[in-house]
Design a protein around this motif. Sequence first.
Motif, PDB file in Angstrom:
ATOM      1  N   ALA A 134      11.819 -11.795   9.203  1.00 35.63           N
ATOM      2  CA  ALA A 134      10.542 -12.804   8.987  1.00 35.63           C
ATOM      3  C   ALA A 134      10.745 -14.001  10.092  1.00 35.63           C
ATOM      4  O   ALA A 134       9.734 -14.509  10.625  1.00 35.63           O
ATOM      5  N   GLU A 135      12.040 -14.503   9.929  1.00 34.53           N
ATOM      6  CA  GLU A 135      12.252 -15.676  10.548  1.00 34.53           C
ATOM      7  C   GLU A 135      12.039 -15.421  12.304  1.00 34.53           C
ATOM      8  O   GLU A 135      11.480 -16.129  13.102  1.00 34.53           O
ATOM      9  N   GLN A 136      12.527 -14.282  12.514  1.00 38.30           N
ATOM     10  CA  GLN A 136      12.401 -13.782  13.958  1.00 38.30           C
ATOM     11  C   GLN A 136      10.961 -13.582  14.074  1.00 38.30           C
ATOM     12  O   GLN A 136      10.190 -13.982  15.227  1.00 38.30           O
ATOM     13  N   GLN A 137      10.184 -13.006  13.428  1.00 37.62           N
ATOM     14  CA  GLN A 137       8.687 -12.866  13.392  1.00 37.62           C
ATOM     15  C   GLN A 137       8.039 -14.263  13.600  1.00 37.62           C
ATOM     16  O   GLN A 137       7.002 -14.367  14.379  1.00 37.62           O
ATOM     17  N   ALA A 138       8.485 -15.404  12.508  1.00 39.48           N
ATOM     18  CA  ALA A 138       8.041 -16.689  12.985  1.00 39.48           C
ATOM     19  C   ALA A 138       8.096 -17.314  14.253  1.00 39.48           C
ATOM     20  O   ALA A 138       7.402 -17.779  14.576  1.00 39.48           O
ATOM     21  N   ALA A 139       9.317 -16.951  14.640  1.00 37.49           N
ATOM     22  CA  ALA A 139       9.423 -17.265  16.339  1.00 37.49           C
ATOM     23  C   ALA A 139       8.704 -16.802  17.045  1.00 37.49           C
ATOM     24  O   ALA A 139       8.117 -17.597  18.019  1.00 37.49           O
ATOM     25  N   VAL A 140       8.431 -15.538  17.030  1.00 38.02           N
ATOM     26  CA  VAL A 140       7.735 -14.689  17.800  1.00 38.02           C
ATOM     27  C   VAL A 140       6.159 -15.466  17.774  1.00 38.02           C
ATOM     28  O   VAL A 140       5.260 -15.606  18.654  1.00 38.02           O
ATOM     29  N   GLN A 172       3.404 -17.282  20.037  1.00 36.71           N
ATOM     30  CA  GLN A 172       2.089 -16.973  19.999  1.00 36.71           C
ATOM     31  C   GLN A 172       1.049 -17.661  19.238  1.00 36.71           C
ATOM     32  O   GLN A 172       0.442 -17.139  18.620  1.00 36.71           O
ATOM     33  N   LYS A 173       1.284 -19.078  18.850  1.00 36.87           N
ATOM     34  CA  LYS A 173       0.924 -19.766  18.073  1.00 36.87           C
ATOM     35  C   LYS A 173      -0.792 -19.935  17.968  1.00 36.87           C
ATOM     36  O   LYS A 173      -1.436 -19.758  17.001  1.00 36.87           O
ATOM     37  N   THR A 174      -1.237 -19.939  19.438  1.00 40.96           N
ATOM     38  CA  THR A 174      -2.542 -19.974  19.575  1.00 40.96           C
ATOM     39  C   THR A 174      -3.485 -18.676  19.068  1.00 40.96           C
ATOM     40  O   THR A 174      -4.294 -18.850  18.304  1.00 40.96           O
ATOM     41  N   ALA A 189       0.527 -17.882   9.359  1.00 46.32           N
ATOM     42  CA  ALA A 189       0.303 -18.629   7.987  1.00 46.32           C
ATOM     43  C   ALA A 189       0.840 -17.313   6.897  1.00 46.32           C
ATOM     44  O   ALA A 189       1.563 -17.609   5.810  1.00 46.32           O
ATOM     45  N   ASP A 190       0.405 -16.087   7.236  1.00 45.87           N
ATOM     46  CA  ASP A 190       0.622 -14.881   6.269  1.00 45.87           C
ATOM     47  C   ASP A 190       2.163 -14.954   6.258  1.00 45.87           C
ATOM     48  O   ASP A 190       2.673 -14.695   5.260  1.00 45.87           O
ATOM     49  N   ALA A 191       2.886 -14.730   7.397  1.00 41.65           N
ATOM     50  CA  ALA A 191       4.489 -14.767   7.627  1.00 41.65           C
ATOM     51  C   ALA A 191       5.182 -15.855   6.677  1.00 41.65           C
ATOM     52  O   ALA A 191       6.002 -15.620   6.131  1.00 41.65           O
ATOM     53  N   LYS A 192       4.712 -16.949   6.726  1.00 42.76           N
ATOM     54  CA  LYS A 192       5.129 -17.924   6.066  1.00 42.76           C
ATOM     55  C   LYS A 192       4.995 -17.762   4.523  1.00 42.76           C
ATOM     56  O   LYS A 192       5.903 -17.930   3.517  1.00 42.76           O
ATOM     57  N   ALA A 193       3.774 -17.206   4.111  1.00 42.00           N
ATOM     58  CA  ALA A 193       3.722 -16.903   2.715  1.00 42.00           C
ATOM     59  C   ALA A 193       4.709 -15.848   2.396  1.00 42.00           C
ATOM     60  O   ALA A 193       5.319 -15.714   1.118  1.00 42.00           O
ATOM     61  N   ASP A 194       4.786 -14.789   3.413  1.00 41.90           N
ATOM     62  CA  ASP A 194       5.787 -13.763   2.781  1.00 41.90           C
ATOM     63  C   ASP A 194       7.377 -14.236   2.859  1.00 41.90           C
ATOM     64  O   ASP A 194       7.977 -14.012   1.881  1.00 41.90           O
TER      65      ASP A 194
END
Length: 299
Positions: free
Chosen positions: A195-201, A205-207, A214-219
């Motif tokens: 999940a952290e890796q996905q968060a980094a990705v 690709q924030k924009t 936001a969904d990943a953070k919730a997860d």
Amino acid sequence: MGREATITPEQVHAIADAIKAEGGKPTLRAVRERLGSGSMGTVATLLQQWRSGQERQTATHLVLPPSLQRVILEFMASELSAARAPLEAELAEQQQAAADLATENERQTGTIEGQAGALEALAAEKATAEGKAEQLATDLSGAKEEAIRERQAAEQARTELAKAMLRLEAMPRLEDDLAVIRGELARERQGRIEAEQQAAVLAAQKTDLAGRLADAKADIERVSQQLDKVQARAEQQAEALADARVSIQTYLAREKDLAVQIDTVRKDAEQARAAAQVAGEEAAQLRGKFDAVAKPKAG
């Protein structure tokens, strides 16, 4: 030591004179029956003394003329010479028999007195033996009561040991649950890493991926909460496992103490009386049962 005579020569001589005056013959049995006491040997010796005195009195009362006395004396000397030897031999034999009889009587009297003393000693030994038997019976009763108490303590220890064995049997299941929890924790950690890796990705690709971030953070938050719950559960299982091991060690130590106490009681019961075999066998059987219980655990 010989017994003192209870009759006197005067008594024997008086009775012999009385029997002779009555026209009877003062035999040993007749004199003894009139006396009513005394040993046959003593009576025989005193009666022989009386007979010797009677012979001397008879010789003294003979008064004849000198010429006739000389003829008679010569004849008597001749006859006495011929008869003296067998008579003297018979007299010596009778005197020896009387002396032997008196000696035997005294010996038997001493033997009887010795037997009476031995009987008194045996009576004293019997009383002492009875006292020892009573004390041994008391000691045996105490040993049996102690064995009963130890047996009850052993039963209680056996019950507690059975409970501990049940807990010990439950330990593999607890360890399996702990392994499962650890596996879940590892997977949750791996998921968190992913999940952290996905968060980094997603951050890169924030924009374009703001919603997905936001969904990943919730997860991630949900996984973190689950991880905390799993860790708490793992700590509880570890504490329960440690408590179970401490309880088992306590029960094993108590079992050893009880085995030592039971062995001491059995030795005391054997020393109290060799006849206390029943208490010893019970203690031995009790020890055997404890060994039977301890072998599976040692294996």
